[in-house]
Design a protein around this motif. Structure first.
Motif, PDB file in Angstrom:
ATOM      1  N   LYS A  32       0.670  -1.294  -0.052  1.00 21.84           N
ATOM      2  CA  LYS A  32      -0.002  -0.059  -0.149  1.00 21.84           C
ATOM      3  C   LYS A  32       0.651   1.273   0.104  1.00 21.84           C
ATOM      4  O   LYS A  32       0.575   2.113  -0.694  1.00 21.84           O
ATOM      5  CB  LYS A  32      -1.122   0.209   1.393  1.00 21.84           C
ATOM      6  N   GLU A  35       1.953   1.760  -3.459  1.00 18.18           N
ATOM      7  CA  GLU A  35       0.959   2.257  -4.472  1.00 18.18           C
ATOM      8  C   GLU A  35       0.883   3.888  -4.189  1.00 18.18           C
ATOM      9  O   GLU A  35       0.386   4.448  -5.161  1.00 18.18           O
ATOM     10  CB  GLU A  35      -0.307   1.486  -4.053  1.00 18.18           C
ATOM     11  N   GLU A  36       1.007   4.192  -2.864  1.00 13.94           N
ATOM     12  CA  GLU A  36       0.562   5.510  -2.560  1.00 13.94           C
ATOM     13  C   GLU A  36       1.871   6.469  -2.959  1.00 13.94           C
ATOM     14  O   GLU A  36       1.698   7.338  -3.471  1.00 13.94           O
ATOM     15  CB  GLU A  36       0.662   5.904  -1.010  1.00 13.94           C
ATOM     16  N   GLY A  38       3.502   5.901  -5.940  1.00 11.26           N
ATOM     17  CA  GLY A  38       3.200   5.917  -7.247  1.00 11.26           C
ATOM     18  C   GLY A  38       2.250   7.008  -7.545  1.00 11.26           C
ATOM     19  O   GLY A  38       2.359   7.722  -8.376  1.00 11.26           O
ATOM     20  N   GLU A  39       1.142   6.954  -6.708  1.00 11.06           N
ATOM     21  CA  GLU A  39       0.081   8.140  -6.697  1.00 11.06           C
ATOM     22  C   GLU A  39       0.983   9.457  -6.618  1.00 11.06           C
ATOM     23  O   GLU A  39       0.361  10.618  -7.087  1.00 11.06           O
ATOM     24  CB  GLU A  39      -1.044   8.001  -5.737  1.00 11.06           C
ATOM     25  N   SER A  55      -1.452  12.595  -0.837  1.00 12.57           N
ATOM     26  CA  SER A  55      -0.398  11.412  -1.374  1.00 12.57           C
ATOM     27  C   SER A  55       0.658  11.446  -0.314  1.00 12.57           C
ATOM     28  O   SER A  55       0.824  10.170   0.184  1.00 12.57           O
ATOM     29  CB  SER A  55       0.186  11.499  -2.486  1.00 12.57           C
TER      30      SER A  55
END
Length: 103
Positions: A32, A35-36, A38-39, A55
């Motif tokens: 996770k 993923e964050e 990446g955001e 983010s």
């Protein structure tokens, strides 16, 4: 809002309430975090300041929860990192600090 330590405690309470304090979730929490990140990169590249703020906050939350699952203090992690960088020698090139041994 509250100070950082109070916020960390609130995040940990929220995580416990939602079952995120369990070690078996720890691989998922690390994913996770990625993923964050990446955001954050997307928000940075698209120049969306509100999404950048969101983010960065989300990354911090996922790191607090990851540390909680591993029974590690995020404050200790931050303090250790600070102590390390204060002793680090190097040079800033194009806005990036390069460690002396990497020059």
């Amino acid at each position: 809002m509250s100070n950082l330590n109070e916020t960390v405690n609130l995040i940990e309470e929220w995580g416990s309430k939602h079952g995120l304090d369990k070690i078996e979730n720890n691989d998922k929490q690390l994913l996770k975090t990625v993923e964050e990140v990446g955001e954050l990169a997307e928000a940075h590249n698209k120049k969306y300041p509100d999404k950048v703020i969101d983010s960065v906050g989300d990354i911090f939350v996922t790191l607090v929860l990851y540390c909680m699952q591993r029974n590690i203090s995020i404050t200790d992690c931050i303090n250790e990192a600070y102590q390390t960088i204060t002793r680090r020698e190097g040079k800033t090139i194009d806005g990036v600090f390069i460690k002396k041994e990497d020059l």
